[in-house]
Design a protein around this motif. Structure first.
Motif, PDB file in Angstrom:
ATOM      1  N   GLN A 117      40.015  38.784  36.927  1.00 38.53           N
ATOM      2  CA  GLN A 117      38.914  39.375  37.685  1.00 38.53           C
ATOM      3  C   GLN A 117      37.986  40.163  36.756  1.00 38.53           C
ATOM      4  O   GLN A 117      36.775  40.193  36.968  1.00 38.53           O
ATOM      5  CB  GLN A 117      39.452  40.279  38.809  1.00 38.53           C
ATOM      6  CG  GLN A 117      38.381  40.759  39.757  1.00 38.53           C
ATOM      7  CD  GLN A 117      37.670  39.618  40.485  1.00 38.53           C
ATOM      8  OE1 GLN A 117      38.295  38.650  40.906  1.00 38.53           O
ATOM      9  NE2 GLN A 117      36.365  39.731  40.632  1.00 38.53           N
TER      10      GLN A 117
ATOM     11  N   ASP B  73      34.006  39.695  36.610  1.00 39.36           N
ATOM     12  CA  ASP B  73      33.090  40.829  36.771  1.00 39.36           C
ATOM     13  C   ASP B  73      32.133  40.948  35.588  1.00 39.36           C
ATOM     14  O   ASP B  73      30.948  41.249  35.761  1.00 39.36           O
ATOM     15  CB  ASP B  73      33.865  42.139  36.947  1.00 39.36           C
ATOM     16  CG  ASP B  73      34.645  42.183  38.253  1.00 39.36           C
ATOM     17  OD1 ASP B  73      34.332  41.390  39.176  1.00 39.36           O
ATOM     18  OD2 ASP B  73      35.589  43.000  38.355  1.00 39.36           O
TER      19      ASP B  73
ATOM     20  N   PRO C 202      32.343  39.460  45.960  1.00 39.14           N
ATOM     21  CA  PRO C 202      33.664  39.523  46.588  1.00 39.14           C
ATOM     22  C   PRO C 202      34.734  39.826  45.533  1.00 39.14           C
ATOM     23  O   PRO C 202      34.544  39.530  44.352  1.00 39.14           O
ATOM     24  CB  PRO C 202      33.871  38.116  47.154  1.00 39.14           C
ATOM     25  CG  PRO C 202      32.549  37.450  47.116  1.00 39.14           C
ATOM     26  CD  PRO C 202      31.749  38.144  46.067  1.00 39.14           C
ATOM     27  N   HIS C 203      35.832  40.392  45.959  1.00 44.19           N
ATOM     28  CA  HIS C 203      36.894  40.723  45.009  1.00 44.19           C
ATOM     29  C   HIS C 203      38.122  39.834  45.158  1.00 44.19           C
ATOM     30  O   HIS C 203      39.060  39.960  44.386  1.00 44.19           O
ATOM     31  CB  HIS C 203      37.281  42.202  45.134  1.00 44.19           C
ATOM     32  CG  HIS C 203      36.188  43.104  44.673  1.00 44.19           C
ATOM     33  ND1 HIS C 203      35.827  43.237  43.355  1.00 44.19           N
ATOM     34  CD2 HIS C 203      35.340  43.900  45.366  1.00 44.19           C
ATOM     35  CE1 HIS C 203      34.827  44.075  43.241  1.00 44.19           C
ATOM     36  NE2 HIS C 203      34.505  44.494  44.453  1.00 44.19           N
ATOM     37  N   ASP C 204      38.085  38.934  46.154  1.00 44.95           N
ATOM     38  CA  ASP C 204      39.215  38.010  46.263  1.00 44.95           C
ATOM     39  C   ASP C 204      39.033  36.896  45.228  1.00 44.95           C
ATOM     40  O   ASP C 204      37.937  36.649  44.735  1.00 44.95           O
ATOM     41  CB  ASP C 204      39.314  37.436  47.680  1.00 44.95           C
ATOM     42  CG  ASP C 204      38.113  36.597  48.056  1.00 44.95           C
ATOM     43  OD1 ASP C 204      38.226  35.366  48.075  1.00 44.95           O
ATOM     44  OD2 ASP C 204      37.035  37.194  48.311  1.00 44.95           O
ATOM     45  N   HIS C 205      40.126  36.246  44.891  1.00 46.03           N
ATOM     46  CA  HIS C 205      40.128  35.272  43.799  1.00 46.03           C
ATOM     47  C   HIS C 205      39.116  34.135  44.017  1.00 46.03           C
ATOM     48  O   HIS C 205      38.281  33.876  43.159  1.00 46.03           O
ATOM     49  CB  HIS C 205      41.538  34.691  43.606  1.00 46.03           C
ATOM     50  CG  HIS C 205      41.641  33.759  42.451  1.00 46.03           C
ATOM     51  ND1 HIS C 205      41.786  34.204  41.157  1.00 46.03           N
ATOM     52  CD2 HIS C 205      41.592  32.399  42.384  1.00 46.03           C
ATOM     53  CE1 HIS C 205      41.821  33.174  40.337  1.00 46.03           C
ATOM     54  NE2 HIS C 205      41.721  32.058  41.058  1.00 46.03           N
ATOM     55  N   VAL C 206      39.183  33.462  45.129  1.00 46.21           N
ATOM     56  CA  VAL C 206      38.310  32.318  45.379  1.00 46.21           C
ATOM     57  C   VAL C 206      36.870  32.776  45.631  1.00 46.21           C
ATOM     58  O   VAL C 206      35.918  32.229  45.065  1.00 46.21           O
ATOM     59  CB  VAL C 206      38.835  31.468  46.563  1.00 46.21           C
ATOM     60  CG1 VAL C 206      37.850  30.369  46.925  1.00 46.21           C
ATOM     61  CG2 VAL C 206      40.195  30.886  46.231  1.00 46.21           C
ATOM     62  N   GLY C 207      36.688  33.782  46.467  1.00 43.28           N
ATOM     63  CA  GLY C 207      35.349  34.265  46.794  1.00 43.28           C
ATOM     64  C   GLY C 207      34.572  34.748  45.572  1.00 43.28           C
ATOM     65  O   GLY C 207      33.374  34.488  45.445  1.00 43.28           O
ATOM     66  N   SER C 208      35.248  35.419  44.671  1.00 44.00           N
ATOM     67  CA  SER C 208      34.561  35.921  43.475  1.00 44.00           C
ATOM     68  C   SER C 208      34.119  34.788  42.562  1.00 44.00           C
ATOM     69  O   SER C 208      33.056  34.848  41.936  1.00 44.00           O
ATOM     70  CB  SER C 208      35.452  36.903  42.710  1.00 44.00           C
ATOM     71  OG  SER C 208      36.617  36.257  42.219  1.00 44.00           O
ATOM     72  N   ARG C 209      34.906  33.724  42.510  1.00 44.16           N
ATOM     73  CA  ARG C 209      34.528  32.560  41.677  1.00 44.16           C
ATOM     74  C   ARG C 209      33.382  31.778  42.308  1.00 44.16           C
ATOM     75  O   ARG C 209      32.490  31.308  41.620  1.00 44.16           O
ATOM     76  CB  ARG C 209      35.723  31.639  41.440  1.00 44.16           C
ATOM     77  CG  ARG C 209      36.562  32.017  40.234  1.00 44.16           C
ATOM     78  CD  ARG C 209      37.461  33.135  40.522  1.00 44.16           C
ATOM     79  NE  ARG C 209      38.302  33.554  39.398  1.00 44.16           N
ATOM     80  CZ  ARG C 209      38.869  34.730  39.389  1.00 44.16           C
ATOM     81  NH1 ARG C 209      38.680  35.589  40.374  1.00 44.16           N
ATOM     82  NH2 ARG C 209      39.630  35.087  38.386  1.00 44.16           N
TER      83      ARG C 209
END
Length: 140
Positions: A32, A36, A81-88
């Motif tokens: 993450q 970021d 977003p900070h969730d794995h999929v959402g952030s990508r």
């Protein structure tokens, strides 16, 4: 020492970061922290490119330019977003709009080199000016 045009330097820098995200041979970051970092870099490229491309600085801006600036700035201001999929997913979308803005910048640089620009009486006011321009034209 060779001096590079500000538009070319900004588009080159943006292209390097975009390639880290969109190049199919490079995997998306695992951590993450890396996501970021890339999000921050892409947001910075959007600001740099938009500040070079504001309509007040370039004279009459094409509609494609105004839409690209507004689209990129709108996404830039959304919280990541900070969730794995959402952030990508957010990272990829941010890279795509940065790539679009850099592409428009490159195209506009070629066009503007052929047509001399009349200097503006006032200095540009950056991204805010571009947003006001796009809003006044009724762009989304």
């Amino acid at each position: 020492m060779v001096r590079r045009s500000p538009v070319r330097s900004a588009t080159d820098a943006a292209a390097e970061t975009v390639a880290l995200v969109l190049d199919e041979s490079v995997p998306l970051p695992a951590s993450q922290t890396d996501v970021d970092d890339l999000v921050a870099r892409l947001r910075g490229h959007i600001v740099d490119l938009a500040n070079l491309l504001v309509p007040g600085r370039l004279g009459h801006a094409p509609e494609q330019l105004s839409r690209a600036v507004v689209r990129a700035d709108t996404l830039r201001h959304r919280p990541a977003p900070h969730d794995h999929v959402g952030s990508r997913i957010y990272l990829v979308r941010l890279a795509e709009v940065t790539q679009e803005l850099a592409s428009v910048a490159s195209t506009f640089e070629v066009c503007s080199a052929e047509q001399p620009r009349v200097p503006d009486p006032e200095p540009p006011q950056g991204l805010l000016h571009a947003i006001r321009f796009a809003t006044s034209k009724g762009l989304p």
